[in-house]
Design an enzyme around this catalytic site. Structure first.
Site, PDB file in Angstrom:
ATOM      1  N   PHE A 199       0.810  -1.210   0.000  1.00  0.00           N
ATOM      2  CA  PHE A 199       0.000   0.000   0.000  1.00  0.00           C
ATOM      3  C   PHE A 199       0.844   1.261   0.000  1.00  0.00           C
ATOM      4  O   PHE A 199       0.460   2.280  -0.548  1.00  0.00           O
ATOM      5  CB  PHE A 199      -0.921  -0.033   1.219  1.00  0.00           C
ATOM      6  N   ASP A 241      -6.035 -11.592   0.518  1.00  0.00           N
ATOM      7  CA  ASP A 241      -4.581 -11.524   0.720  1.00  0.00           C
ATOM      8  C   ASP A 241      -4.223 -11.918   2.153  1.00  0.00           C
ATOM      9  O   ASP A 241      -3.540 -11.180   2.854  1.00  0.00           O
ATOM     10  CB  ASP A 241      -4.077 -10.133   0.357  1.00  0.00           C
ATOM     11  N   LYS A 288      -1.275   4.771   7.044  1.00  0.00           N
ATOM     12  CA  LYS A 288      -0.735   4.225   5.789  1.00  0.00           C
ATOM     13  C   LYS A 288      -0.962   5.247   4.704  1.00  0.00           C
ATOM     14  O   LYS A 288      -2.095   5.652   4.456  1.00  0.00           O
ATOM     15  CB  LYS A 288      -1.468   2.943   5.411  1.00  0.00           C
TER      16      LYS A 288
END
Ligand SMILES: *[C@@H]1O[C@H](CO)[C@@H](O)[C@H](O)[C@H]1NC(C)=O
Ligand SMILES: *[C@@H]1O[C@H](CO)[C@@H](O)[C@H](O)[C@H]1NC(C)=O
Ligand SMILES: *[C@@H]1O[C@H](CO)[C@@H](O)[C@H](O)[C@H]1NC(C)=O
Ligand SMILES: *[C@@H]1O[C@H](CO)[C@@H](O)[C@H](O)[C@H]1NC(C)=O
Ligand SMILES: *[C@@H]1O[C@H](CO)[C@@H](O)[C@H](O)[C@H]1NC(C)=O
Ligand SMILES: *[C@@H]1O[C@H](CO)[C@@H](O)[C@H](O)[C@H]1NC(C)=O
Ligand SMILES: *[C@@H]1O[C@H](CO)[C@@H](O)[C@H](O)[C@H]1NC(C)=O
Length: 926
Positions: A609, A724, A626
């Protein structure tokens, strides 16, 4: 058995002078092609000592690719590093010349996908050997090596190996080998049938070394095969001799190892048993099996080894069989068998035997009928001359006429009633042919129709065309031919045996008189000038126009694309944005983030990311931020939709989304801070000062994660599939409680990192991607279950998802295969993370391993749901808690039967002595 099957035993005839019959076959005539190798190069392969070269001389289609760096390992055979792929044309073929018609050859092709095209997608295509079907290649796993081999008799003096696109992906190939074989070997391969290899196994060795050249002068590949702990290895250092006129010439080194059942008491009732399944099941292939058996022990007078061999319920050996000491005996069938759901071979000691049965090697072949006959070779050579002279850009590869489905377009062929098909019709109208009419047309001796109309052919009409005995139509209309028409053609035309069309050839003289060419030439050059001038003018104007337009457009186009919530192009988003007041509270500006993170001071990680910073909210809550900048409008929109969705999801085992930001082209997620980092850090010894997790902690982490996933699958509406699941995405808080991170995020952020792939391809991380999803691209919650199974195996073993082997020829192997292989030998200790120092309840570990393997079943339908997994893992915890363990209670105990209770289920290989000849996660191919 419905068909009468005759079996034949090939016994040694002891002659002293036959030692070393296998001898040093000359290696001249070996062709070793490393497909996709750059340029015109070659190299010597260290393990086989053979020289591999690029395919320049064998094919002129296809493109070279290197496999993805992610699949390159130091132990990978070099020919797997690059591939040749064929995205154009239905059938692309390698042509190997200099064969001897009627001689026997072995051809082997290898395939390893290695995500060479970055699509991370499975592919299925067909292989043809010459004009006959050979095998369907099914690539579903990027690092799996597939080997196809066939033994055949050359019908002509060349062989074509064709890759046929069947609409299920782009064919590719890693290497191609041709090995001449003596005609006396494998007598069941003849001009009417070929033998395609299904298995070639060297019984005994437990390592991963494949025996090939130079140990086997014929360069067959013998895979190691064992079934520990049910079989034990017998070896000898003495040479095992081939018999006189040996039809298999199995090398001594293969025969020097054998297997026999362990604990074979009483010996005279013991048996060795193995089976294989028809592949593909719907095609009902016909099988032939060769068993290579040699006595490796010095038997005393009162010792006897004698056994019957049966295939399913019928006798395979004609009677009781005793292998001779140190001679290469073979028992083989010569009538193929088919129509069974499985093929079970049983070697059962007779009542008088004092020793259990043994076996040294096994080969299983599929019999391929040679039904297609290649096109007449003179026709093939003529049409290839024509193809190359005019550089014909058509899908003209492989045999021109056979098989009919793939016959070249533009030609018709006679049926091969007797002998080879011939080319009877050739239509090349309007094909842009230039230059002269080649004499090669006259070598297509069976030609009835030749249509070359509407091309730019020049020169005169070759007189040899009149020698074509069957030519009934010759169409040369609309070319630039000159000279006069050969009289022999005119004659045929006049007597009605030939229809001759020659209209629109300005310079052609119909009656044999001279033509005036100079006048026409000057006319054409005038026309050329007249055309060229206006075009140039237009081009200049156009170029100017482009410049002008650009100048005016510039300021507008440089404007920063804005991310406007009221974006009218996306009414859904704007309306949600306006009405959801609650959402506003979770929106941060870029300035907020700067403050929260103290000017992005503490970077705590980097991933798919982007960069992750540690931060602190006004109220003192620690958060992780993030960040990712420079995203496209579409990505931002996707992100907004996803963020709104995620912000509503709250669960104890999911990392909470505190808020988000889409300011200044930067996207950011503000997340709950997990102080103990990721499970990956702990498994890799990068957390808590390297202190390993205990089994109790591990199993609790597994359970927490399973509950988190279960909530995504069942508690969310609509259900979420994580896509994921991996140790990096399982985060731990100060109390080591596990929470799933990045759920739904993979959908919002398809980053360019290689772990994530484009929309039409599977999303996920190598080693964790559900193979079924990889193949079908149909995503279900069972794909997460698969990935979770891999994670659970890592929790148990402490191994990475993809483990590098250790032997000289070993490769990377998936942890699922690694565990399956070891557990099939019944030894849980060999897989459990040694860092736990045996401090675990073995029942609990067995059960967890059982759950993990069920989760990672190939077939999604066979995997449990996360709800079922949660129930099972809770029982694992109970077992661990109830055990009240003492460190040594279970060590050395596991071989005396299995732990009681639930853990006995599941790992059937341990309970069953019947071993599949294929073995799940079996030997690693090099
Ligand atoms: C490739 O190498 C071979 C042998 O070295 C040579 O004969 C051939 O001409 C080369 N071909 C090209 C295209 O360079
Ligand atoms: C593959 O890698 C080799 C060596 O790194 C390089 O020379 C070659 O050009 C690459 N080939 C392709 C098709 O990228
Ligand atoms: C290809 O292989 C996959 C995985 O082994 C299997 O599920 C699938 O059925 C195979 N497809 C065909 C057409 O054989
Ligand atoms: C068998 O006997 C031969 C000669 O008698 C000897 O060389 C060989 O070592 C013996 N092999 C075994 C396994 O005892
Ligand atoms: C082995 O085969 C022989 C002859 O076919 C038969 O008489 C005998 O009963 C068989 N023995 C066993 C143990 O199956
Ligand atoms: C077993 O041995 C006995 C005695 O040596 C013999 O009579 C009998 O024929 C043998 N049976 C077989 C099946 O070889
Ligand atoms: C023949 O060549 C000319 C140019 O040399 C081209 O314009 C024309 O299209 C060609 N005709 C055919 C039938 O290919």
């Amino acid at each position: 058995m419905s068909t009468m099957v005759v079996w034949f035993v090939f016994l040694a005839i002891m002659f002293l002078n036959n030692a070393g019959v296998a001898g040093q076959a000359d290696d001249t005539g070996f062709v070793s092609i490393d497909c996709g190798l750059a340029g015109n190069s070659s190299y010597k392969d260290a393990s086989s000592t053979l020289t591999y070269s690029s395919e320049e001389a064998f094919i002129d289609t296809g493109t070279n690719h290197n496999i993805s760096a992610a699949y390159v390992t130091s132990t990978l055979s070099p020919h797997y590093l690059n591939v040749r792929s064929f995205s154009n044309g239905i059938r692309n073929c390698y042509t190997i010349r200099s064969l001897v018609k009627g001689e026997k050859y072995l051809v082997r092709a290898t395939f390893m996908y290695g995500n060479y095209d970055g699509l991370n997608k499975g592919v299925i295509f067909d292989l043809h050997i010459g004009v006959n079907y050979w095998k369907t290649v099914n690539i579903s796993n990027p690092d799996k090596r597939t080997i196809a081999e066939v033994i055949f008799v050359a019908p002509v003096d060349y062989i074509q190996v064709c890759l046929v696109n069947t609409g299920l992906g782009t064919p590719f190939i890693s290497s191609l080998d041709l090995r001449p074989m003596k005609n006396s070997l494998y007598p069941l391969a003849n001009s009417s049938q070929s033998l395609a290899l299904q298995h070639r196994l060297n019984a005994g060795p437990t390592d991963t070394t494949i025996i090939r050249y130079p140990d086997d002068p014929h360069d067959r590949m013998w895979e190691p095969w064992s079934n520990y702990p049910y079989w034990t290895e017998i070896t000898t250092s003495s040479h095992v001799q081939n018999v006189q006129n040996d039809i298999f010439e199995v090398p001594s080194v293969v025969l020097q190892t054998a297997v026999t059942p362990v604990n074979a008491t009483p010996a005279n009732t013991s048996e060795l048993k193995f089976f294989w399944l028809p592949d593909p099941p719907d095609k009902d292939p016909e099988y032939l099996a060769n068993l290579h058996v040699s006595e490796l022990m010095n038997l005393t007078k009162d010792q006897k080894r004698e056994f019957n061999i049966t295939l399913n319920d019928a006798m395979f050996s004609p009677g009781p069989f005793s292998p001779e000491p140190l001679y290469a005996n073979a028992v083989y069938g010569f009538k193929p068998v088919h129509g069974r759901q499985q093929y079970i071979l049983t070697l059962k000691a007779t009542a008088n035997s004092t020793l259990p049965p043994i076996i040294n090697a096994v080969e299983v072949f599929v019999v391929l009928q040679v039904s297609g006959i290649p096109t007449d070779s003179a026709d093939v050579s003529a049409i290839n001359t024509i193809k190359s002279q005019y550089q014909i850009k058509r899908d003209w590869y492989g045999d021109p006429c056979v098989p009919k489905t793939y016959a070249w377009d533009g030609l018709n062929c006679s049926d091969a009633v007797s002998g080879s098909p011939r080319i009877t019709v050739l239509r090349l109208a309007s094909s842009g042919l230039t230059g002269e009419v080649t004499n090669a047309f006259a070598n297509l001796k069976a030609l009835q129709t030749l249509d070359l109309s509407h091309n730019n052919l020049t020169g005169s009409i070759p007189a040899v065309l009149s020698e074509l005995p069957s030519l009934a139509l010759l169409d040369l209309t609309g070319n630039k031919l000159n000279g006069s028409i050969p009289s022999a053609l005119l004659k045929k035309s006049k007597d009605g045996s030939l229809t001759l069309r020659v209209a629109d050839n300005a310079d052609l003289c119909y009656d044999g008189t001279e033509c005036n060419q100079s006048k026409k030439k000057s006319n054409s050059s005038k026309i050329t000038i007249a055309i060229i001038v206006p075009i140039v003018v237009v081009l200049i104007l156009a170029a100017a126009g482009i410049l002008i337009i650009c100048k005016f457009r510039r300021p507008g186009s440089s404007k920063k694309p804005s991310i406007n919530p009221q974006n009218p192009e996306n009414p859904d988003i704007s309306s949600t944005m306006n009405t959801s007041l609650q959402l506003e509270n979770h929106q941060f500006t870029y300035r907020d983030l700067k403050q929260i993170t103290n000017n992005f001071q503490r970077e705590i990680g980097r991933g798919g990311f982007g960069v992750v910073y540690r931060g602190c909210l006004v109220d003192g809550t620690q958060v992780a931020v993030k960040m990712q900048c420079d995203r496209s409008t579409q990505e931002v929109n996707d992100f907004m939709v996803e963020a709104q969705h995620l912000i509503r999801i709250h669960h104890r085992n999911l990392v909470s989304l505190v808020g988000y930001c889409n300011d200044q082209n930067c996207l950011a997620l503000v997340l709950e801070y997990m102080s103990e980092g990721s499970l990956q850090d702990h498994l890799r010894g990068r957390a808590r000062g390297g202190q390993p997790l205990t089994w109790r902690e591990r199993i609790q982490i597994a359970l927490d994660s399973a509950i988190g996933l279960q909530y995504l699958h069942k508690g969310c509406n609509p259900p979420l599939i994580h896509q994921d699941v991996k140790p990096n995405n399982i985060l731990l808080n100060a109390k080591l409680e596990a929470k799933i991170a990045d759920f739904g995020v993979s959908k919002a952020f398809r980053s360019n990192e290689d772990t994530h792939v484009s929309v039409s391809s599977p999303v996920g991380t190598k080693g964790y991607i559900d193979p079924e999803y990889f193949m079908t691209l149909r995503l279900t919650e069972k794909s997460d279950v698969y990935s979770f199974g891999v994670v659970l195996l890592q929790i148990i073993t402490g191994q990475p998802a993809i483990i590098e082997g250790t032997g000289p020829n070993s490769e990377y192997v998936n942890v699922t295969a690694w565990v399956r292989q070891r557990l099939s030998r019944g030894n849980i200790e060999s897989v459990v993370d040694a860092r736990m120092q045996g401090d675990y309840d073995i029942n609990s570990v067995w059960k967890a391993a059982d759950v993990a393997l069920k989760c990672s079943a190939e077939n999604g339908a066979h995997r449990p749901t996360m709800t079922e997994v949660v129930v099972q893992l809770k029982e694992c915890i109970e077992l661990e808690v109830a055990a009240g363990r003492n460190h040594n209670i279970y060590s050395g105990n596991s071989s005396n039967g299995h732990p009681s209770g639930v853990c006995q289920n599941g790992i059937h290989a341990i309970e069953q002595q019947l071993v599949s000849i294929t073995m799940a996660g079996g030997p690693i191919m090099r």
